[in-house]
Design a protein around this motif. Structure first.
Motif, mmCIF file in Angstrom:
data_model
loop_
_atom_site.group_PDB
_atom_site.id
_atom_site.type_symbol
_atom_site.label_atom_id
_atom_site.label_comp_id
_atom_site.label_asym_id
_atom_site.label_seq_id
_atom_site.Cartn_x
_atom_site.Cartn_y
_atom_site.Cartn_z
ATOM 1 N N TRP A 48 0.836 -1.184 0.000
ATOM 2 C CA TRP A 48 0.000 0.000 0.000
ATOM 3 C C TRP A 48 0.882 1.250 0.000
ATOM 4 C CZ3 TRP A 48 -0.646 -3.313 4.418
ATOM 5 C CH2 TRP A 48 0.003 -2.892 5.552
ATOM 6 N N THR A 49 0.255 2.359 -0.418
ATOM 7 C CA THR A 49 0.996 3.611 -0.579
ATOM 8 C C THR A 49 0.548 4.680 0.412
ATOM 9 O OG1 THR A 49 -0.651 4.433 -2.109
ATOM 10 C CG2 THR A 49 1.190 3.206 -3.068
ATOM 11 N N CYS A 50 -0.583 4.433 1.095
ATOM 12 C CA CYS A 50 -1.230 5.427 1.960
ATOM 13 C C CYS A 50 -1.770 6.603 1.140
ATOM 14 C CB CYS A 50 -0.327 5.887 3.099
ATOM 15 S SG CYS A 50 -0.032 4.553 4.275
ATOM 16 N N GLU A 51 -1.930 6.406 -0.140
ATOM 17 C CA GLU A 51 -2.610 7.389 -1.002
ATOM 18 C C GLU A 51 -4.000 6.793 -1.240
ATOM 19 O OE1 GLU A 51 -4.373 9.475 -3.706
ATOM 20 O OE2 GLU A 51 -3.551 7.658 -4.623
ATOM 21 N N ALA A 52 -5.032 7.557 -0.871
ATOM 22 C CA ALA A 52 -6.378 6.994 -0.756
ATOM 23 C C ALA A 52 -6.856 6.257 -2.010
ATOM 24 C CB ALA A 52 -7.375 8.084 -0.375
ATOM 25 N N ASP A 53 -6.778 6.907 -3.172
ATOM 26 C CA ASP A 53 -7.322 6.271 -4.374
ATOM 27 C C ASP A 53 -6.511 5.047 -4.777
ATOM 28 O OD1 ASP A 53 -9.386 8.056 -4.516
ATOM 29 O OD2 ASP A 53 -8.385 9.397 -5.932
ATOM 30 N N ALA A 54 -5.192 5.164 -4.707
ATOM 31 C CA ALA A 54 -4.336 4.028 -5.084
ATOM 32 C C ALA A 54 -4.591 2.849 -4.145
ATOM 33 C CB ALA A 54 -2.865 4.435 -5.041
ATOM 34 N N ASP A 55 -4.717 3.127 -2.860
ATOM 35 C CA ASP A 55 -4.947 2.036 -1.911
ATOM 36 C C ASP A 55 -6.366 1.468 -2.025
ATOM 37 O OD1 ASP A 55 -2.398 2.060 -1.004
ATOM 38 O OD2 ASP A 55 -2.852 2.847 0.992
ATOM 39 N N ARG A 83 -5.919 3.369 14.993
ATOM 40 C CA ARG A 83 -4.514 3.406 14.535
ATOM 41 C C ARG A 83 -4.335 2.590 13.268
ATOM 42 N NH1 ARG A 83 -2.312 0.350 17.835
ATOM 43 N NH2 ARG A 83 -4.127 -0.092 19.096
ATOM 44 N N THR A 84 -5.433 2.149 12.684
ATOM 45 C CA THR A 84 -5.355 1.296 11.500
ATOM 46 C C THR A 84 -4.640 2.004 10.348
ATOM 47 O OG1 THR A 84 -6.662 -0.169 10.098
ATOM 48 C CG2 THR A 84 -7.619 1.998 10.554
ATOM 49 N N LEU A 85 -3.910 1.228 9.568
ATOM 50 C CA LEU A 85 -3.118 1.792 8.477
ATOM 51 C C LEU A 85 -2.959 0.758 7.374
ATOM 52 C CD1 LEU A 85 -1.392 4.357 7.834
ATOM 53 C CD2 LEU A 85 0.570 3.071 8.696
ATOM 54 N N GLY A 86 -3.128 1.198 6.144
ATOM 55 C CA GLY A 86 -2.852 0.321 5.004
ATOM 56 C C GLY A 86 -4.101 -0.333 4.454
ATOM 57 N N VAL A 87 -3.918 -1.451 3.819
ATOM 58 C CA VAL A 87 -5.012 -2.174 3.165
ATOM 59 C C VAL A 87 -5.293 -3.452 3.938
ATOM 60 C CG1 VAL A 87 -5.644 -3.455 1.079
ATOM 61 C CG2 VAL A 87 -4.562 -1.216 0.880
ATOM 62 N N ASN A 92 -9.196 0.683 2.253
ATOM 63 C CA ASN A 92 -7.994 1.475 2.536
ATOM 64 C C ASN A 92 -8.142 2.111 3.922
ATOM 65 O OD1 ASN A 92 -9.655 3.706 2.295
ATOM 66 N ND2 ASN A 92 -8.717 4.493 0.450
ATOM 67 N N THR A 93 -7.135 2.854 4.333
ATOM 68 C CA THR A 93 -7.135 3.430 5.681
ATOM 69 C C THR A 93 -8.327 4.362 5.909
ATOM 70 O OG1 THR A 93 -4.719 3.352 5.673
ATOM 71 C CG2 THR A 93 -5.746 4.763 7.321
ATOM 72 N N ASP A 94 -8.562 5.280 4.979
ATOM 73 C CA ASP A 94 -9.638 6.265 5.178
ATOM 74 C C ASP A 94 -11.004 5.589 5.321
ATOM 75 O OD1 ASP A 94 -7.698 8.163 4.899
ATOM 76 O OD2 ASP A 94 -8.328 8.848 2.923
ATOM 77 N N ASP A 95 -11.251 4.614 4.461
ATOM 78 C CA ASP A 95 -12.551 3.940 4.504
ATOM 79 C C ASP A 95 -12.691 3.109 5.786
ATOM 80 O OD1 ASP A 95 -13.137 5.102 2.102
ATOM 81 O OD2 ASP A 95 -12.700 3.320 0.902
ATOM 82 N N ARG A 96 -11.581 2.505 6.203
ATOM 83 C CA ARG A 96 -11.662 1.711 7.435
ATOM 84 C C ARG A 96 -11.853 2.595 8.658
ATOM 85 N NH1 ARG A 96 -7.809 -0.986 5.860
ATOM 86 N NH2 ARG A 96 -6.371 -0.084 7.321
ATOM 87 N N LEU A 97 -11.234 3.783 8.648
ATOM 88 C CA LEU A 97 -11.450 4.717 9.765
ATOM 89 C C LEU A 97 -12.910 5.166 9.827
ATOM 90 C CD1 LEU A 97 -8.231 6.900 9.634
ATOM 91 C CD2 LEU A 97 -8.988 5.459 11.536
#
Ligand code: SF4
Length: 124
Positions: A48-55, A83-87, A92-97
């Motif tokens: 994962w890249t931590c870039e929302a669309d790419a992830d 604290r979730t991060l990645g796929v 992705n992180t944003d959607d999981r948060l």
């Protein structure tokens, strides 16, 4: 309610069936059957890249067809929480948060609705 919020509500409701599964059992299932974990046997897994669309695209590609997607998501929500991060679990992180907020609220409500133990440990 926005369509996105509704989708997270539905996702959180779909995880309710895993609420009583012990965390160690979830960990065992995901470790044994997670699609990305089989793929490490054959080559490097995508990172994962931590870039929302790419992830988001990576999550879709990586987790499609994974037999333990819900278990993976439930495990990550419990263990990492905010604290979730990645796929993980197809998100992705944003959607999981965003899902975590809804999921945590549902779980708090469920705990509040459980019957109280009486003095002898019996549920009323
Ligand atoms: S849902 Fe995705 S991140 Fe989780 S075990 Fe399956 S492939 Fe891996």
């Amino acid at each position: 309610m926005s369509a996105q919020r509704k989708s997270f509500e539905e996702m959180a409701a779909g995880l309710d069936e895993l609420a009583m599964v012990p965390t160690e059992v979830l960990a065992d299932w995901v470790t044994a059957r997670g699609k990305c974990l089989w793929e490490t046997t054959f080559g490097e897994p995508p990172e994962w890249t931590c870039e929302a669309d790419a992830d988001r695209e990576l999550a879709h590609r990586l987790c499609s067809g994974c037999p333990v997607r819900g278990e993976c998501l439930e495990f990550e929500l419990r263990i990492a929480g905010e604290r979730t991060l990645g796929v993980w679990g197809g998100l992705n992180t944003d959607d999981r948060l965003a899902l975590h907020k809804v999921w945590a609220s549902r779980r708090r409500d469920e705990v509040a609705e459980l019957p109280e133990d009486d003095e002898e440990g019996e549920r009323s």
